[in-house]
Scaffold this motif. Structure first.
Motif, PDB file in Angstrom:
ATOM      1  N   ALA A 104       0.835  -1.202   0.000  1.00  0.00           N
ATOM      2  CA  ALA A 104       0.000   0.000   0.000  1.00  0.00           C
ATOM      3  C   ALA A 104       0.866   1.247   0.000  1.00  0.00           C
ATOM      4  N   ARG A 105       2.081   1.169   0.605  1.00  0.00           N
ATOM      5  CA  ARG A 105       3.027   2.280   0.603  1.00  0.00           C
ATOM      6  C   ARG A 105       4.389   1.760   0.163  1.00  0.00           C
ATOM      7  N   LEU A 106       5.012   2.507  -0.739  1.00  0.00           N
ATOM      8  CA  LEU A 106       6.338   2.145  -1.228  1.00  0.00           C
ATOM      9  C   LEU A 106       7.258   3.345  -1.057  1.00  0.00           C
ATOM     10  N   ASP A 107       8.313   3.186  -0.262  1.00  0.00           N
ATOM     11  CA  ASP A 107       9.288   4.253  -0.035  1.00  0.00           C
ATOM     12  C   ASP A 107      10.665   3.741  -0.425  1.00  0.00           C
ATOM     13  N   ILE A 108      11.306   4.429  -1.362  1.00  0.00           N
ATOM     14  CA  ILE A 108      12.654   4.058  -1.793  1.00  0.00           C
ATOM     15  C   ILE A 108      13.541   5.284  -1.681  1.00  0.00           C
ATOM     16  N   ARG A 109      14.597   5.170  -0.891  1.00  0.00           N
ATOM     17  CA  ARG A 109      15.571   6.249  -0.731  1.00  0.00           C
ATOM     18  C   ARG A 109      16.966   5.658  -0.837  1.00  0.00           C
ATOM     19  N   CYS A 110      17.763   6.185  -1.754  1.00  0.00           N
ATOM     20  CA  CYS A 110      19.131   5.685  -1.886  1.00  0.00           C
ATOM     21  C   CYS A 110      20.091   6.854  -2.027  1.00  0.00           C
ATOM     22  N   ARG A 111      21.249   6.715  -1.389  1.00  0.00           N
ATOM     23  CA  ARG A 111      22.286   7.738  -1.407  1.00  0.00           C
ATOM     24  C   ARG A 111      23.600   7.096  -1.834  1.00  0.00           C
ATOM     25  N   MET A 112      24.236   7.721  -2.823  1.00  0.00           N
ATOM     26  CA  MET A 112      25.515   7.225  -3.331  1.00  0.00           C
ATOM     27  C   MET A 112      25.406   5.755  -3.727  1.00  0.00           C
ATOM     28  N   GLY A 113      24.346   5.434  -4.454  1.00  0.00           N
ATOM     29  CA  GLY A 113      24.135   4.072  -4.904  1.00  0.00           C
ATOM     30  C   GLY A 113      23.018   4.023  -5.918  1.00  0.00           C
ATOM     31  N   GLY A 114      22.544   2.838  -6.208  1.00  0.00           N
ATOM     32  CA  GLY A 114      21.494   2.699  -7.204  1.00  0.00           C
ATOM     33  C   GLY A 114      20.483   1.645  -6.808  1.00  0.00           C
ATOM     34  N   THR A 115      19.256   1.824  -7.304  1.00  0.00           N
ATOM     35  CA  THR A 115      18.177   0.881  -7.048  1.00  0.00           C
ATOM     36  C   THR A 115      17.398   0.659  -8.340  1.00  0.00           C
ATOM     37  N   ALA A 116      17.079  -0.593  -8.619  1.00  0.00           N
ATOM     38  CA  ALA A 116      16.222  -0.949  -9.748  1.00  0.00           C
ATOM     39  C   ALA A 116      15.001  -1.661  -9.190  1.00  0.00           C
ATOM     40  N   ALA A 117      13.814  -1.136  -9.484  1.00  0.00           N
ATOM     41  CA  ALA A 117      12.575  -1.684  -8.936  1.00  0.00           C
ATOM     42  C   ALA A 117      11.658  -2.125 -10.072  1.00  0.00           C
ATOM     43  N   ASP A 118      11.433  -3.411 -10.177  1.00  0.00           N
ATOM     44  CA  ASP A 118      10.501  -3.991 -11.145  1.00  0.00           C
ATOM     45  C   ASP A 118       9.186  -4.229 -10.423  1.00  0.00           C
ATOM     46  N   LEU A 119       8.135  -3.525 -10.841  1.00  0.00           N
ATOM     47  CA  LEU A 119       6.849  -3.583 -10.144  1.00  0.00           C
ATOM     48  C   LEU A 119       5.882  -4.579 -10.762  1.00  0.00           C
ATOM     49  N   ALA A 120       6.375  -5.502 -11.562  1.00  0.00           N
ATOM     50  CA  ALA A 120       5.514  -6.525 -12.157  1.00  0.00           C
ATOM     51  C   ALA A 120       4.952  -7.432 -11.066  1.00  0.00           C
TER      52      ALA A 120
ATOM     53  N   ASP B  92      -4.189  -0.237  -4.568  1.00  0.00           N
ATOM     54  CA  ASP B  92      -3.424   0.932  -4.989  1.00  0.00           C
ATOM     55  C   ASP B  92      -2.158   1.052  -4.150  1.00  0.00           C
ATOM     56  N   CYS B  93      -1.221   1.873  -4.652  1.00  0.00           N
ATOM     57  CA  CYS B  93       0.053   2.051  -3.958  1.00  0.00           C
ATOM     58  C   CYS B  93       0.448   3.522  -3.992  1.00  0.00           C
ATOM     59  N   ASP B  94       0.813   4.064  -2.837  1.00  0.00           N
ATOM     60  CA  ASP B  94       1.363   5.419  -2.737  1.00  0.00           C
ATOM     61  C   ASP B  94       2.875   5.316  -2.611  1.00  0.00           C
ATOM     62  N   ALA B  95       3.592   6.003  -3.516  1.00  0.00           N
ATOM     63  CA  ALA B  95       5.045   5.861  -3.567  1.00  0.00           C
ATOM     64  C   ALA B  95       5.741   7.188  -3.310  1.00  0.00           C
ATOM     65  N   ARG B  96       6.865   7.095  -2.591  1.00  0.00           N
ATOM     66  CA  ARG B  96       7.768   8.222  -2.370  1.00  0.00           C
ATOM     67  C   ARG B  96       9.174   7.785  -2.776  1.00  0.00           C
ATOM     68  N   LEU B  97       9.785   8.559  -3.646  1.00  0.00           N
ATOM     69  CA  LEU B  97      11.077   8.190  -4.223  1.00  0.00           C
ATOM     70  C   LEU B  97      12.072   9.316  -3.997  1.00  0.00           C
ATOM     71  N   GLU B  98      13.285   8.958  -3.575  1.00  0.00           N
ATOM     72  CA  GLU B  98      14.320   9.965  -3.329  1.00  0.00           C
ATOM     73  C   GLU B  98      15.692   9.385  -3.650  1.00  0.00           C
ATOM     74  N   VAL B  99      16.497  10.184  -4.368  1.00  0.00           N
ATOM     75  CA  VAL B  99      17.847   9.765  -4.745  1.00  0.00           C
ATOM     76  C   VAL B  99      18.811  10.911  -4.487  1.00  0.00           C
ATOM     77  N   VAL B 100      19.948  10.601  -3.876  1.00  0.00           N
ATOM     78  CA  VAL B 100      21.027  11.566  -3.675  1.00  0.00           C
ATOM     79  C   VAL B 100      22.311  10.941  -4.207  1.00  0.00           C
ATOM     80  N   MET B 101      22.875  11.542  -5.233  1.00  0.00           N
ATOM     81  CA  MET B 101      24.115  11.047  -5.831  1.00  0.00           C
ATOM     82  C   MET B 101      23.980   9.575  -6.213  1.00  0.00           C
ATOM     83  N   GLY B 102      22.951   9.268  -6.981  1.00  0.00           N
ATOM     84  CA  GLY B 102      22.745   7.889  -7.400  1.00  0.00           C
ATOM     85  C   GLY B 102      21.684   7.819  -8.474  1.00  0.00           C
ATOM     86  N   GLY B 103      21.142   6.639  -8.652  1.00  0.00           N
ATOM     87  CA  GLY B 103      20.128   6.446  -9.672  1.00  0.00           C
ATOM     88  C   GLY B 103      19.051   5.486  -9.212  1.00  0.00           C
TER      89      GLY B 103
END
Length: 307
Positions: free
Chosen positions: A228-244, A250-261
């Motif tokens: 129901a809630r998806l929170d992804i935060r990454c710093r100096m790194g990377g994240t790949a999220a496949d939502l299949a 429903d889903c509420d998402a919050r996404l944050e990246v610092v020096m990454g992807g």
């Protein structure tokens, strides 16, 4: 008359002293490592939830208290995993939680703690950590005496629990398919996590959180968790999220990246709502589909891609 301008008056003596101290420090650690190089104690151990001790773990990252404890009858599995290879898999129904480990007891320790509240809610903490310094571990590896540790965790699919994992300087592969998870909290620090949900969970999770620094995370078929809630935060790194997967809400998402992807792959059976004023990205479907709402999207010196 010549004036004194030698290196002693320019601070070279102090620099030389620092160099000497560094060599002494390295030498002492090398001697310690060499003296213990023949003391390897490789162990195969099996730990179970019901056999765990009841003394709280010293230095554990997650404190156990009455505040925020699991719902009655539910549990909280806390894994603090450092410097090794780790795997998490569904176990046999009725087997509880089983930890199988192979490691050198002269370098690492496997600690565990169990607590049960009056309403039958419970917590099980497992902490795997190194007992020597990082420098000593590096020197020992150079000398050919560093055994690769492995820890496997098997989770009973009939146990309702919150999953809280911290990986430090190690790697975790997790298959969560078919488990009964009420919430998932994944953290990594100079480590990596790969999670696959290859079949729907027993129930959709209330929240799925990823928070990492200096490492990476890969999420595969996260739709089978249907958070129901998806929170992804990454710093100096990377994240790949496949939502299949099989989304059930429903889903509420919050996404944050610092020096990454961060790359998020949205399947065709999920409606994408990018926020107010952006409209909805819909596929050609005849019946309403679950919606992914992007409530927050922040990037600093990084990039977020939603496909």
């Amino acid at each position: 008359m010549l004036r004194g301008g030698g290196c002693l008056k320019n601070g070279c003596l102090g620099c030389l002293g620092i160099v000497v101290l560094i060599f002494v420090f390295l030498g002492v650690n090398a001697i310690i490592v060499a003296s213990r190089s023949g003391e390897e104690n490789i162990q195969d151990q099996v730990r179970r939830l019901e056999d765990a001790g009841t003394d709280p773990l010293v230095g554990a990252a997650v404190a156990v208290s009455e505040e925020g404890k699991p719902a009655p009858g539910h549990g909280w599995l806390v894994l603090e995993l450092g410097q090794g290879e780790f795997r998490l898999r569904p176990g046999q129904p009725g087997s509880g939680i089983v930890v199988e480990a192979n490691y050198d007891e002269s370098i690492y320790a496997l600690d565990e703690y169990r607590h049960t509240w009056a309403d039958s809610s419970w917590v099980y903490q497992v902490r795997f950590h190194r007992t020597i310094t990082g420098l000593q571990a590096m020197l020992r590896e150079l000398m050919g005496g560093n055994h690769q540790s492995r820890v496997d965790i098997f989770v009973d699919p009939e146990l309702a629990l919150e999953l809280n994992i911290l990986v430090t300087e190690g790697g975790l592969e997790a298959d969560l398919g078919g488990l009964w998870l009420t919430a998932v909290d994944l953290r990594y620090d100079k480590g990596g996590i790969a999670v696959e949900v290859d079949e729907p969970l027993r129930e959709p999770v209330a929240s799925f959180t990823v928070n990492g620094r200096m490492g990476g995370c890969e999420l595969v078929k996260l739709g089978n968790a249907s958070p129901a809630r998806l929170d992804i935060r990454c710093r100096m790194g990377g994240t790949a999220a496949d939502l299949a997967g099989e989304w059930r809400n429903d889903c509420d998402a919050r996404l944050e990246v610092v020096m990454g992807g961060l790359q998020v792959e949205v399947p065709r059976n999920l409606v994408l709502d990018r926020g107010a004023g952006s409209g909805l990205d819909r596929t050609d479907v005849e019946v309403p589909e679950p919606t992914l709402r992007i409530l927050e999207q922040k990037s600093r010196m990084g990039e977020i891609e939603i496909d």
